[in-house]
Scaffold this motif. Structure first.
Motif: not given
Lengths: 314, 126
Positions: A245-254, A259-276
């Motif tokens: 939807l183009g809402d980058l801040p909400a995407a990065a927050a999610a 990553t906080l709830d599931h530090p082993e979730a590589a997909d979450a780290w990857n997507n967080l990297a892209q959004a940041l």
């Protein structure tokens, strides 16, 4: 046996009687023997709309009934172009699900259990069912809308064909329904969880909606998180729908929360990297991307690409 | 209206409508939810998936081209792969047809036993 008088017919009857051990259906019998806790004896969603079907068009007619019940505009005519296959004179199950999503609704395939079907009806959700009214070797596929049941009378209530309120013995219904692999589908707005929803089935249904209607999918992920707060897939989906939807801040927050709830979730780290990265936080983006690569897994090449993309950027 | 104008308008319409129904492009850097939810199954399907083939098959079954495109775009990857692999064997829910006398009799009997439900006038044993 009125009407069955010729020797040939009698022969057919005896043969059939020998082949068919009985007519009580297994799931119905066990449900009635021991009614599951919380399942009412009877229920009926009388407000379900009814569209009498034209020739071969039970698919569009059944689908229109549940879409309108869920608050969407639809008629069998408007759905013809979305689900009907002229050369097959019928509609495919996959397209019934897809057309539901085109109306910004979650298309939820029920688990193949009579108990689940009855629980959805008791919760007020009409359900499209696929029956084979005839036999495995001579199938007559037919969609109908289940709208109610009565365990005391051992009946199911359907909107079916040209009959507004068809009652059918539950055992007969189970036999005809079992031949489609007990296929059943609910159409629900994304803020309403199916009564029988399982985490993985519901998230698969919402993920399929994400491609067509990210705003509806975002609502669906929120609904899933209210029920399963620890679901990493729902948290990631919330981020992806926000990203779409183009809402980058909400995407990065999610993603960050994932990553906080599931530090082993590589997909979450990857997507967080892209959004940041897209938000301009290069250092944090690099750290997240390196974390994804370090964790690895089947999608390691994609994580490497993300990392390279950030490194290459000016 | 000149032919040329008509052609330009038709071209524009095709482009606009095509844009509406085209699947979302793969997002650079983002792992999709579909992928995460489907897990290993998805990797297996990815190789088999060809949406344009499904579109052609829908058209061959009488769906007009613009509708076929939008319909295929609404399928999930797993559904598209299933249609590509076995569309001909999948059931298409339609209606009750009438056939030979033998089948009539068999179904009459199975109806009475509550095993099938073809005839509105039968009352099954239960």
């Amino acid at each position: 046996m009125p009407g069955v008088r010729t020797p040939a017919a009698a022969g057919v009857f005896i043969l059939a009687a020998a082949l068919l051990a009985g007519c009580a259906a297994p799931q119905v019998s066990s449900l009635i023997e021991q009614r599951p806790a919380g399942l009412p004896e009877a229920a009926e969603i009388a407000a379900t709309p009814f569209f009498p079907q034209e020739d071969y068009q039970c698919g569009p007619a059944s689908l229109a009934a549940v879409l309108v019940h869920a608050g969407r505009d639809a008629t069998p005519e408007s759905l013809l172009a979305q689900v009907y296959l002229p050369a097959r004179k019928g509609s495919l199950q996959a397209e019934m699900l897809a057309a539901t999503r085109r109306h910004r609704l979650v298309a939820y395939p029920l688990a193949p259990r009579m108990e689940d079907l009855l629980r959805e009806l008791a919760a007020g959700t009409p359900v499209v069912v696929l029956q084979n009214l005839a036999l495995d070797w001579w199938p007559q596929w037919h969609y109908a809308v289940a709208i109610g049941y009565d365990l005391g009378r051992r009946e199911v209530v359907l909107r079916s064909g040209v009959t507004r309120r068809l009652t059918m013995p539950l055992d007969t219904f189970e036999h005809t329904w079992a031949r489609s692999g007990h296929w059943a589908m609910a159409a629900l707005p994304p803020d309403r969880l199916p009564a029988t929803a399982s985490e993985s089935s519901y998230l698969t249904a919402v993920a399929a909606l994400e491609r067509l209607a990210p705003a509806a999918a975002r609502r669906g992920y929120e609904t899933a998180l209210a029920r399963w707060p620890g679901s990493v897939a729902a948290r990631l989906g919330l981020g992806n729908a926000s990203y779409a939807l183009g809402d980058l801040p909400a995407a990065a927050a999610a993603y960050l929360r994932a990553t906080l709830d599931h530090p082993e979730a590589a997909d979450a780290w990857n997507n967080l990297a892209q959004a940041l990265h897209e938000l301009g936080s290069r250092e944090q983006a690099l750290a997240a991307a390196r974390r994804a690569v370090a964790l690895g897994g089947p999608r390691l090449p994609a994580y490497r690409e993300t990392l390279d993309g950030i490194l290459r950027a000016p | 209206m000149t032919d040329r104008f008509r052609r330009v308008m038709a071209g524009l319409l095709i482009v606009c409508m095509g844009g509406l129904s085209a699947p979302l492009p793969a997002l650079a850097g983002i792992v999709s939810t579909d992928t995460v939810v489907a897990g290993a199954e998805r990797e297996r399907l990815a190789g088999m998936l060809d949406r344009s083939e499904v579109r052609e098959r829908l058209r061959a079954l009488g769906v007009d081209p613009a509708n076929a495109k939008a319909r295929v775009a609404a399928l999930s990857d797993a559904e598209a792969a299933q249609l590509a692999a076995q569309l001909d064997e999948l059931p298409a829910g339609g209606d009750i047809l009438w056939a030979a006398v033998l089948i009539f009799l068999v179904l009459l009997v199975t109806d009475m036993m509550g095993y099938t439900k073809i005839f509105p006038f039968t009352r099954s044993a239960r």
